[in-house]
Design a protein around this motif. Structure first.
Motif, mmCIF file in Angstrom:
data_model
loop_
_atom_site.group_PDB
_atom_site.id
_atom_site.type_symbol
_atom_site.label_atom_id
_atom_site.label_comp_id
_atom_site.label_asym_id
_atom_site.label_seq_id
_atom_site.Cartn_x
_atom_site.Cartn_y
_atom_site.Cartn_z
ATOM 1 N N SER A 276 20.955 -1.472 -12.567
ATOM 2 C CA SER A 276 20.250 -2.290 -12.572
ATOM 3 C C SER A 276 20.901 -3.328 -13.779
ATOM 4 O O SER A 276 20.175 -4.510 -13.494
ATOM 5 C CB SER A 276 19.643 -1.885 -14.198
ATOM 6 O OG SER A 276 18.834 -3.114 -14.069
ATOM 7 N N HIS A 281 18.988 -7.569 -13.494
ATOM 8 C CA HIS A 281 18.069 -7.291 -13.421
ATOM 9 C C HIS A 281 17.284 -6.913 -14.971
ATOM 10 O O HIS A 281 18.079 -6.687 -15.944
ATOM 11 C CB HIS A 281 17.371 -5.852 -13.094
ATOM 12 C CG HIS A 281 17.829 -6.208 -11.360
ATOM 13 N ND1 HIS A 281 17.452 -5.115 -10.753
ATOM 14 C CD2 HIS A 281 17.350 -7.069 -10.160
ATOM 15 C CE1 HIS A 281 17.239 -5.255 -9.314
ATOM 16 N NE2 HIS A 281 17.589 -6.453 -9.245
ATOM 17 N N SER A 283 14.398 -5.945 -16.341
ATOM 18 C CA SER A 283 14.473 -4.945 -16.203
ATOM 19 C C SER A 283 14.928 -3.690 -15.385
ATOM 20 O O SER A 283 14.572 -4.311 -14.181
ATOM 21 C CB SER A 283 13.141 -4.906 -17.211
ATOM 22 O OG SER A 283 11.894 -4.885 -15.516
ATOM 23 N N ASN A 285 12.368 -2.116 -14.085
ATOM 24 C CA ASN A 285 11.362 -1.840 -13.372
ATOM 25 C C ASN A 285 11.673 -2.664 -12.403
ATOM 26 O O ASN A 285 11.147 -2.349 -10.425
ATOM 27 C CB ASN A 285 9.828 -2.233 -13.741
ATOM 28 C CG ASN A 285 9.196 -1.843 -15.046
ATOM 29 O OD1 ASN A 285 9.500 -0.778 -14.572
ATOM 30 N ND2 ASN A 285 8.733 -2.398 -15.272
ATOM 31 N N GLN A 286 12.545 -3.765 -12.358
ATOM 32 C CA GLN A 286 13.383 -4.568 -10.901
ATOM 33 C C GLN A 286 13.395 -4.026 -9.847
ATOM 34 O O GLN A 286 14.132 -4.287 -8.467
ATOM 35 C CB GLN A 286 13.448 -5.727 -11.647
ATOM 36 C CG GLN A 286 12.769 -6.693 -11.974
ATOM 37 C CD GLN A 286 13.690 -8.697 -12.898
ATOM 38 O OE1 GLN A 286 15.023 -8.378 -12.072
ATOM 39 N NE2 GLN A 286 13.010 -8.429 -12.981
ATOM 40 N N ASP A 318 13.240 -0.038 -25.946
ATOM 41 C CA ASP A 318 13.209 -1.361 -25.690
ATOM 42 C C ASP A 318 14.408 -2.610 -26.125
ATOM 43 O O ASP A 318 14.150 -3.175 -25.121
ATOM 44 C CB ASP A 318 12.315 -1.698 -27.134
ATOM 45 C CG ASP A 318 11.125 -0.847 -26.532
ATOM 46 O OD1 ASP A 318 10.770 -0.717 -26.507
ATOM 47 O OD2 ASP A 318 10.227 -1.241 -27.781
ATOM 48 N N GLU A 320 17.525 -1.982 -24.756
ATOM 49 C CA GLU A 320 18.090 -1.703 -23.490
ATOM 50 C C GLU A 320 18.246 -3.083 -22.470
ATOM 51 O O GLU A 320 19.543 -3.455 -22.051
ATOM 52 C CB GLU A 320 17.214 -0.689 -22.656
ATOM 53 C CG GLU A 320 17.925 0.888 -22.552
ATOM 54 C CD GLU A 320 19.427 0.935 -22.848
ATOM 55 O OE1 GLU A 320 20.015 2.186 -23.850
ATOM 56 O OE2 GLU A 320 20.083 0.214 -22.629
ATOM 57 N N ASP A 321 17.355 -3.476 -22.872
ATOM 58 C CA ASP A 321 16.692 -5.082 -22.025
ATOM 59 C C ASP A 321 17.590 -5.893 -22.218
ATOM 60 O O ASP A 321 17.707 -7.226 -21.367
ATOM 61 C CB ASP A 321 14.883 -5.257 -21.821
ATOM 62 C CG ASP A 321 14.890 -6.396 -20.361
ATOM 63 O OD1 ASP A 321 15.159 -7.200 -20.176
ATOM 64 O OD2 ASP A 321 15.941 -6.269 -19.394
#
Length: 323
Positions: A276, A281, A283, A285-286, A318, A320-321
């Motif tokens: 990722s 990305h 997040s 989720n992408q 939290d 990480e992004d």
């Protein structure tokens, strides 16, 4: 705020400098077309409301997304000028981008062998006044598509790489000009590292003062349609299935997710997080979009985690992004 009204030419120069110092990609041909239109329409050298409204009107038979792109060009410059007090123009157009669904193509090994065979065979003008251009594009062609395939970069990320963005000593690429300007770092494989080092050595002999890592014959960035145009020419030389350059990115994600087979749930999670981040990305989720396209890994992951996918995603801290 500077409330001094500026001419179109002055705003043009200031906007170009702003994009340069903020490390955003330079003014493209469509933006230049808009500025030239405004300069011709203006009687006093200034932006006017009527001029911008006329530009933003949808033309007869114009497709929605083409209209959107034209409006966006005006919006970017006018917003820049309005915020600094260089003009005071309203942007009344509310056109929105219409998402088009592209059928995801799963590239097989033979198609890729055929593509890179065509890539290595491709010749450009190599005589007369176009000799330098042909030599430059031949080298770029062999290197840029292999980079897209091996590292999953977005085409725009590869096209807008600057020399200083590629650390050939350590095999690292710094992605700065990207979707949403989300910077990230990509590590090269030993093979790709060698390919780019060889490419750089050869291209320096042709373009010793180039700005772009993958330059045109003037040492500047390739035209925005260059990658797509050359890709299709190469792809359809030996292949018949439909594909676009972005499929290399999809292929990169799916191949790497499939490679997680056999890992423990913790190993799979951290490997997925690494994929990722490498893809830039926003997040995890992408990245999980590709999870749904890889049934092999999907079944393995669900066996490892009786609670399914959500607990894994929820373990992402939290912070990480923000990396």
């Amino acid at each position: 705020m500077n409330n001094e009204i500026r001419t179109i030419s002055e705003i043009d120069s200031l906007y170009a400098t702003y994009r340069l110092v903020s490390q955003r990609h330079p003014i493209d041909s469509q933006t230049r077309t808009f500025l030239n239109y405004c300069k011709k329409q203006s009687k006093d050298g200034l932006f006017s409301q009527a001029m911008i409204d006329n530009w933003c009107c949808k033309r007869e038979n114009e497709k929605n997304n083409t209209h959107y792109n034209r409006v966006k060009v005006a919006e970017n410059i006018i917003k820049f000028a309005n915020e600094r007090g260089y003009c005071c123009i309203d942007l009344n157009s509310k056109v929105k981008w219409e998402k088009t669904k592209h059928r995801l193509v799963m590239l097989d090994q033979q198609e890729m062998v055929s593509f890179f065979k065509a890539c290595d065979e491709q010749t450009f003008y190599e005589t007369g006044v176009f000799k330098k251009r042909g030599q430059c594009y031949k080298l770029v062609c062999k290197a840029i598509f292999r980079l897209l395939y091996s590292n999953g970069l977005r085409p725009i990320e590869a096209r807008l790489l600057r020399i200083e963005d590629v650390d050939l000593r350590n095999g690292i690429i710094y992605i700065r000009a990207t979707k949403g300007y989300r910077e990230h770092i990509v590590a090269l494989s030993p093979e790709m590292h060698g390919i780019l080092r060889d490419y750089d050595r050869k291209i320096r002999l042709i373009e010793p003062t180039r700005v772009a890592f993958f330059p045109d014959e003037k040492g500047e960035f390739l035209h925005r349609t260059w990658i797509s145009d050359i890709f299709h020419k190469l792809w359809y030389k030996y292949n018949s299935t439909s594909a676009v350059p972005y499929d290399f990115r999809h292929n990169y994600a799916i191949q790497n997710i499939n490679a997680l087979n056999g890992l423990s749930i913790d190993e799979a999670y951290y490997s997925l997080l690494a994929i990722s981040k490498s893809m830039g990305h926003a997040s995890l989720n992408q990245t999980m979009y590709y999870y749904s396209l890889t049934p092999q890994y999907s079944s393995i992951l669900n066996k490892l985690s009786s609670a399914g996918l959500k607990p894994i995603i929820h373990r992402l801290p939290d912070e990480e992004d923000r990396f």
